[in-house]
Design an enzyme around this catalytic site. Structure first.
Site, PDB file in Angstrom:
ATOM      1  CG  ASP A  34     -61.387 -24.612  18.040  1.00 55.98           C
ATOM      2  OD1 ASP A  34     -62.504 -24.050  18.002  1.00 55.98           O
ATOM      3  OD2 ASP A  34     -61.255 -25.826  18.237  1.00 55.98           O
ATOM      4  CG  HIS A  51     -67.411 -15.748  16.714  1.00 55.13           C
ATOM      5  ND1 HIS A  51     -66.527 -16.791  16.740  1.00 55.13           N
ATOM      6  CD2 HIS A  51     -68.650 -16.306  16.627  1.00 55.13           C
ATOM      7  CE1 HIS A  51     -67.197 -17.939  16.663  1.00 55.13           C
ATOM      8  NE2 HIS A  51     -68.482 -17.670  16.602  1.00 55.13           N
ATOM      9  CG  LEU A 145     -47.959 -10.811   7.295  1.00 52.72           C
ATOM     10  CD1 LEU A 145     -47.180 -12.088   7.602  1.00 52.72           C
ATOM     11  CD2 LEU A 145     -48.732 -10.360   8.548  1.00 52.72           C
TER      12      LEU A 145
END
Ligand code: FPP
Length: 264
Positions: A34, A51, A145
Site C-alpha cells: 500500500d 505503481h 520460492l
C-alpha cells in the site's frame, strides 16, 4: 530451502542479517503493498508512477525472500474492490502487472521461483492474463520460492466460493456433511496446499487486513509500517523479519507451554 547469503547486495545488509536468526525465518510471508498513490502524489507525479516504482519493490521483496530461503511470498497485487478505481488507473495497472511479469519471467526461472496466481483470475484482461499464464507455465517446474500474486482477490469471495463448492459436492453425494471440517474448507481455497502465512506485512501506514487472506491469517503475526510501498526496500523488509522474531507465537497456548515444547 536453500539460502544464498553470497547473493549480490547481501553484504550491505550484514548488520541486519547478524540480528536475524536464520533458523527461525517465517515459511510464508504475505504482503499488502500500500502507498503507491501517496508516494507519487508527494512528488507531484501521477499515481501510476507510484505503481511503476512499486514494481521495483516487488522485485526486491522477491529477491530477498528467495535469497533467505523463505518458501512462500504472497503479494496483494489487485483486490476485487480495486476494479472500482478510475478506468484509466485500472488499465495502467493491468498493463503494468502483465508487462512486469513478462519481463521478469526469465529471471524468475533462473532463480527457481514458481509463480502462482490466486483470485478471480478470469476477470483479468486477456493481455495481462496471457502474460501471467505464460509465466505460470514457464515456472511450473521451479521448486524454490513460491511467489503468489493475489489478483482480483477478495477473502470473502474466496470463502464464499469454497462454501459453494462444498454445497455442490454435498448435493451431488460426493461429500458427507459430517466430513466438512477445517481441512475440507482450507482445501477448497485458492491457497490449497500452501502453509498459512506466518507474517503479514502491510506498508503505507494503514492498520487493517482489507479482505486479504481472511481464513489463512487466523494466527499470522501482523506488522504495519508507515513506509510507502515504493520505499519498501530490503532493509525495511529485514526490519519486519527482525520484529517478527521478537514475538512469541502462542497459538492460544500459554507462554510456559510454548517454552516447554521448544525445549524438548
Ligand atoms: C496500493 O497502493 C497498490 C496497488 C493497488 C497496486 C499494487 C501493484 C503494484 C505495486 C504493481 C504490482 C506488480 C506486480 C508485478 C505484482 P495505492 O494505489 O492504494 O496507494 P495509496 O493508498 O497511496 O493511494
Amino acid at each position: 530451502m536453500t539460502m544464498n547469503l553470497q547473493a549480490p547486495g547481501m553484504s550491505e545488509l550484514k548488520e541486519q542479517l547478524d540480528r536475524l536468526d536464520l533458523s527461525r525465518l517465517p515459511r510464508h510471508v504475505a504482503m499488502i503493498m500500500d502507498g503507491n498513490g501517496r508516494w507519487a502524489k508527494a512528488r507531484g507525479l501521477e499515481r501510476s508512477v507510484g505503481h511503476y516504482e512499486g514494481v521495483k519493490s516487488v522485485r526486491r521483496a522477491t529477491e530477498l525472500s528467495s535469497d533467505l530461503g523463505i518458501e512462500f511470498l504472497t503479494l496483494y497485487a489487485f483486490s476485487t474492490e480495486n476494479w472500482n478505481r478510475p478506468q484509466r488507473e485500472v488499465d495502467i495497472l493491468m498493463h503494468l502487472i502483465g508487462m512486469a511479469i513478462q519481463q521478469e519471467t526469465p529471471d524468475l526461472v533462473k532463480n527457481n521461483v514458481h509463480l502462482r496466481l490466486i483470485g478471480d483470475i478470469e476477470r483479468m484482461p486477456k493481455e495481462a492474463w496471457d502474460r501471467l499464464h505464460a509465466c505460470e507455465v514457464a515456472t511450473q517446474h521451479c521448486d524454490g520460492l513460491t511467489l503468489t500474486l493475489a489478483l482480483s482477490y477478495s477473502g470473502r469471495r474466496e470463502l464464499t466460493r469454497a462454501a459453494r463448492l462444498i454445497a455442490e459436492e454435498v448435493a451431488s453425494g460426493r461429500l458427507r456433511t459430517e466430513d466438512i471440517d477445517e481441512q475440507a474448507l482450507a482445501s477448497r481455497l485458492f491457497t490449497n496446499g500452501m502453509p498459512d502465512p506466518d507474517l503479514l506485512i502491510r506498508t503505507g501506514g494503514e492498520e487493517r487486513v482489507s479482505n486479504y487472506l481472511l481464513w489463512q491469517t487466523a494466527y499470522s503475526e501482523l506488522y504495519f509500517t508507515d513506509v510507502l510501498w515504493p520505499d519498501f526496500d530490503k532493509p525495511a523488509y529485514l526490519d519486519a523479519l527482525i520484529d517478527y522474531q521478537r514475538r512469541e507465537r502462542r497459538f492460544g497456548k500459554t507462554g510456559d507451554q510454548i517454552k516447554a515444547t521448544t525445549k524438548s
